[in-house]
Scaffold this active site. Structure first.
Site, PDB file in Angstrom:
ATOM      1  CG  ASP A  27       1.618  -0.599   4.485  1.00  0.00           C
ATOM      2  OD1 ASP A  27       0.984  -1.331   3.469  1.00  0.00           O
ATOM      3  OD2 ASP A  27       1.088   0.575   4.693  1.00  0.00           O
ATOM      4  CE  LYS A  44      -0.577   4.037   4.485  1.00  0.00           C
ATOM      5  NZ  LYS A  44      -0.867   2.477   4.895  1.00  0.00           N
ATOM      6  CE  LYS A  70       2.657   3.667   5.838  1.00  0.00           C
ATOM      7  NZ  LYS A  70       2.164   2.460   6.555  1.00  0.00           N
TER       8      LYS A  70
END
Length: 318
Positions: A155, A254, A218
């Site tokens: 991430d 996400k 995300k």
């Protein structure tokens, strides 16, 4: 995880044409929040689905091998066995989607999951998380080290300065380099939407990140003052849809930060179903970044099975 997004050449003309209608986005967000939530066994089914999409996360300064180990054990058995058994779901292999930790804790998590004979992937935040303000060389090295230690998903955080000042080519190049440093690991790109100023900027940052090869986009690090909100999510999933229609590549989504209740988790799933369709209702294309959400989901499932609410000590973290 699904097939990788190879990305594409930066199309600045596409980026420059982006305009987001704020009122329309806010109106749609209100509809999403007002949607009726399923009841009884349907709700229980949605909640189990949500569990399988959680990136169970610990990102604290006081993380130790032992609390990472506990988190991994919880990921392997996220809902108490007796509760799953009474729903006839005990043999369906229900686990969380991943375990998410800092780079320095990746090796601990990999070791714990291996010992438990689990194939749950370890995700690691990298690239100077959460601010992304360290030098590029350091950020790239951090990605490589996490992958070397066994992280299957990375991430990354974008450099907000580049997005805020409209330096889209520079942002594209950075994300491209991160994607290369990830190697075989899937890359989720955190936009830190609370720090991007406008919906149009969020949309542009989403597009550029996908063009650069992000497998997921995300919302947040969970450390900003504004995290995952429905309006921002709508902007991002519409960007995902446009990118898919243009390229045929499916990119995952996400939301992360501030998602704490079972009810919210169901709303997020409903949003994905309505905006992107059933295919985005799986951990291949949808993740919920959360640390305390699982506890509430397990309480709701306990209530569904027994008719009463559990005390927190009846459903320990692991």
């Amino acid at each position: 995880m699904s097939a990788r997004n190879p990305g594409m050449d930066l199309d600045l003309e596409w980026v420059s044409k982006v305009r987001v209608n704020t009122q329309a986005v806010l109106k749609r967000a209100q509809q999403v929040q007002g949607c009726k939530v399923a009841k009884k066994q349907w709700q229980a089914a949605w909640l189990l689905k949500a569990v399988t999409c959680i990136d169970l996360t610990t990102l604290s300064g006081d993380d130790t091998p032992s609390n990472v180990h506990r988190l991994c054990m919880k990921a392997v058995q996220p809902v108490r066995h007796d509760l799953l058994k009474s729903m006839d779901m005990h043999d369906k292999g229900i686990t969380t989607a991943a375990v998410c930790v800092y780079p320095s804790r990746v090796a601990d998590a990999v070791k714990s999951l291996k010992a438990a004979n689990s194939s749950i992937p370890v995700a690691s935040v990298a690239t100077g998380f959460p601010a992304g303000q360290t030098p590029l060389k350091t950020r790239l090295e951090e990605v490589r080290m996490a992958v070397e230690d066994g992280a299957m998903e990375i991430d990354i955080v974008i450099n907000r300065t580049l997005a805020l000042t409209g330096q889209w080519a520079a942002l594209y190049d950075e994300v491209r380099q991160f994607r290369e440093a990830c190697g075989h690991a899937h890359m989720k790109t955190i936009l830190a939407v609370g720090e991007l100023g406008t919906f149009t900027n969020v949309y542009k940052a989403s597009l550029v990140s996908m063009m650069a090869g992000s497998d997921f986009i995300k919302t947040s690090t969970g450390k900003e003052s504004v995290n995952a909100t429905y309006p921002v999510a709508i902007v991002m999933v519409r960007a995902i849809r446009d990118y898919y229609l243009r390229t045929g590549q499916k990119v995952g989504f996400k939301p992360a930060g501030g998602i704490r209740t079972a009810q919210e988790a169901v709303v997020w799933l409903a949003l994905m179903k309505e905006e992107l369709g059933n295919e985005w209702l799986s951990p291949h294309l949808f993740r919920l970044g959360a640390s305390s959400l699982l506890a509430d989901i397990e309480r709701q499932i306990y209530h569904y099975v027994t008719g009463r609410y559990a005390a927190y000590h009846e459903l320990p973290m692991a």
